[in-house]
Design an enzyme around this catalytic site. Sequence first.
Site, PDB file in Angstrom:
ATOM      1  N   ASP A  88      -9.907   4.035  -3.694  1.00  0.00           N
ATOM      2  CA  ASP A  88     -10.623   2.836  -3.245  1.00  0.00           C
ATOM      3  C   ASP A  88     -12.033   2.738  -3.812  1.00  0.00           C
ATOM      4  O   ASP A  88     -12.747   3.739  -3.929  1.00  0.00           O
ATOM      5  CB  ASP A  88     -10.749   2.835  -1.721  1.00  0.00           C
ATOM      6  CG  ASP A  88      -9.417   2.539  -1.052  1.00  0.00           C
ATOM      7  OD1 ASP A  88      -8.382   2.521  -1.758  1.00  0.00           O
ATOM      8  OD2 ASP A  88      -9.422   2.327   0.164  1.00  0.00           O
ATOM      9  N   ASP A  99       0.826  -1.208   0.000  1.00  0.00           N
ATOM     10  CA  ASP A  99       0.000   0.000   0.000  1.00  0.00           C
ATOM     11  C   ASP A  99       0.867   1.267   0.000  1.00  0.00           C
ATOM     12  O   ASP A  99       2.113   1.206  -0.029  1.00  0.00           O
ATOM     13  CB  ASP A  99      -0.944  -0.054   1.211  1.00  0.00           C
ATOM     14  CG  ASP A  99      -2.338   0.482   0.904  1.00  0.00           C
ATOM     15  OD1 ASP A  99      -2.447   1.365   0.030  1.00  0.00           O
ATOM     16  OD2 ASP A  99      -3.295   0.050   1.555  1.00  0.00           O
ATOM     17  N   TRP A 139      -2.614   3.641  -5.923  1.00  0.00           N
ATOM     18  CA  TRP A 139      -3.792   4.473  -6.243  1.00  0.00           C
ATOM     19  C   TRP A 139      -3.596   5.365  -7.476  1.00  0.00           C
ATOM     20  O   TRP A 139      -4.230   6.431  -7.593  1.00  0.00           O
ATOM     21  CB  TRP A 139      -4.171   5.368  -5.051  1.00  0.00           C
ATOM     22  CG  TRP A 139      -4.096   4.731  -3.711  1.00  0.00           C
ATOM     23  CD1 TRP A 139      -4.557   3.486  -3.375  1.00  0.00           C
ATOM     24  CD2 TRP A 139      -3.521   5.295  -2.516  1.00  0.00           C
ATOM     25  NE1 TRP A 139      -4.307   3.246  -2.040  1.00  0.00           N
ATOM     26  CE2 TRP A 139      -3.689   4.349  -1.493  1.00  0.00           C
ATOM     27  CE3 TRP A 139      -2.923   6.520  -2.223  1.00  0.00           C
ATOM     28  CZ2 TRP A 139      -3.237   4.573  -0.184  1.00  0.00           C
ATOM     29  CZ3 TRP A 139      -2.486   6.750  -0.929  1.00  0.00           C
ATOM     30  CH2 TRP A 139      -2.640   5.785   0.072  1.00  0.00           C
ATOM     31  N   GLU A 154       1.588   9.370  -9.421  1.00  0.00           N
ATOM     32  CA  GLU A 154       2.763   9.522 -10.297  1.00  0.00           C
ATOM     33  C   GLU A 154       2.598   8.715 -11.599  1.00  0.00           C
ATOM     34  O   GLU A 154       3.560   8.173 -12.117  1.00  0.00           O
ATOM     35  CB  GLU A 154       4.047   9.079  -9.587  1.00  0.00           C
ATOM     36  CG  GLU A 154       4.350   9.858  -8.310  1.00  0.00           C
ATOM     37  CD  GLU A 154       5.537   9.276  -7.580  1.00  0.00           C
ATOM     38  OE1 GLU A 154       6.685   9.543  -8.003  1.00  0.00           O
ATOM     39  OE2 GLU A 154       5.346   8.543  -6.605  1.00  0.00           O
TER      40      GLU A 154
HETATM   41  C1  GLA Z   1      -5.945   1.477   1.259  1.00  0.00           C
HETATM   42  C2  GLA Z   1      -6.100   0.546   0.075  1.00  0.00           C
HETATM   43  C3  GLA Z   1      -7.251  -0.425   0.331  1.00  0.00           C
HETATM   44  C4  GLA Z   1      -7.013  -1.202   1.616  1.00  0.00           C
HETATM   45  C5  GLA Z   1      -6.799  -0.238   2.775  1.00  0.00           C
HETATM   46  C6  GLA Z   1      -6.356  -0.955   4.033  1.00  0.00           C
HETATM   47  O1  GLA Z   1      -7.034   2.351   1.375  1.00  0.00           O
HETATM   48  O2  GLA Z   1      -6.290   1.254  -1.104  1.00  0.00           O
HETATM   49  O3  GLA Z   1      -7.399  -1.306  -0.760  1.00  0.00           O
HETATM   50  O4  GLA Z   1      -5.893  -2.025   1.444  1.00  0.00           O
HETATM   51  O5  GLA Z   1      -5.805   0.748   2.470  1.00  0.00           O
HETATM   52  O6  GLA Z   1      -6.145  -0.081   5.103  1.00  0.00           O
END
Ligand code: GLA
Length: 377
Positions: free
Chosen positions: A182, A126, A160, A163
């Site tokens: 997300d 992450d 996510w 960059e």
């Molecule tokens: C981020 C990720 C999610 C999940 C959460 C866990 O938001 O994008 O997919 O893994 O963290 O805390």
Amino acid sequence: MLAKTPPMGWNSWNTFGENISEDLIKEIADTMVDKGLLAAGYEYLVIDDCWSEKERDENGMLVADHNKFPHGMKAVADYVHSKGLKFGMYSCCGVKTCAGYPGSMNHEFDDARYFAEVGVDFLKYDNCYHPVQSGVVSYNTMSMALKASGREILFSMCNWGKEEVWKWARSVGGHMYRSTGDIFDDFAHVRSLSESQKANLCCSAPGCFNDIDMLICGMNGKGNVGLEHGCTPEQYKYHFALWSMFASPLMIGCDVRTVDDETLALLKNAALIRINQDEEARPPMFCHEVHGSKEAFICFKHLSNNEYALGFFNPMEKATNLMISFTELGLNHLSGFAFELTDCFTGENAGRENEFIDLKVGAGDCKVYIAKLVKVK
Ligand code: GLA
């Protein structure tokens, strides 16, 4: 080579968030086998955030939460492997994970060794709590650490889309990369995440795939990312079909122990999985000739073996007609060739067409065909 086709599996986050345990994971593993999900291709069982103690041990190593995983993670990995599944875990490139557990920054090589000793086959990594340093460097460090661990571990980069990750994920050894924020269980997220990546799908290819986040099919508004009532059955169909068309990894997010039959059939839809898993992994072409609508769209995707996928997607709030003339694809009816269509949802032969397809598609719904190019005269 890992991730020759988009990785498929189940991940704990969407439904369970921090409420994970050894017993839960074992039940999920049993269910993935008993309900035919492993046989359908879902091979990775991935534990997301919140699996560890809040502090490292005196040697600086990660430690499994003693209450959630009383026998440690190796016991869990062994059980998952005993069912024929592969095992995935989670960490973060910053000093903490997104939920505030220890992150791997400056511990990458120790943590990679830990994951290898546990028997991990997949690491989701992450993007929270990291310093100003470029993600290119942070992700490259863990990628090299995983390779040095002595175990083959699929590297699932969860940055996510920062960059412009689609431009460098492959270069740093990633096998899949989250290109968006997300997902939550509503149709607005399905739309915004997928539409944001239309122009980047050309970067997906065997070995490294654009991940538009985990599936919400079957959540029906419940669980950690559930919102109100969730999506309609048609919207879940749209979601799964579009993820298939986009060659996104297919990571189930619902509680497979209690999943309803309709969702289970959708998740196991062999025709859509065949589109997602096509060995050539070609991105779709987009055709926008849809009677005045700028929002509905048609995808045309080359598959192997002289087959194509044709998807008609209507995200709007009312039914619409979607029309494609094959001349838009460069197929003139005078060529003597036609498309023989099989409906991916019903499995039925939908006949041959050599000039156009004109369909009515319901609100938030789709129609998807596998089209074989056949000689008709
Ligand atoms: C981020 C990720 C999610 C999940 C959460 C866990 O938001 O994008 O997919 O893994 O963290 O805390």
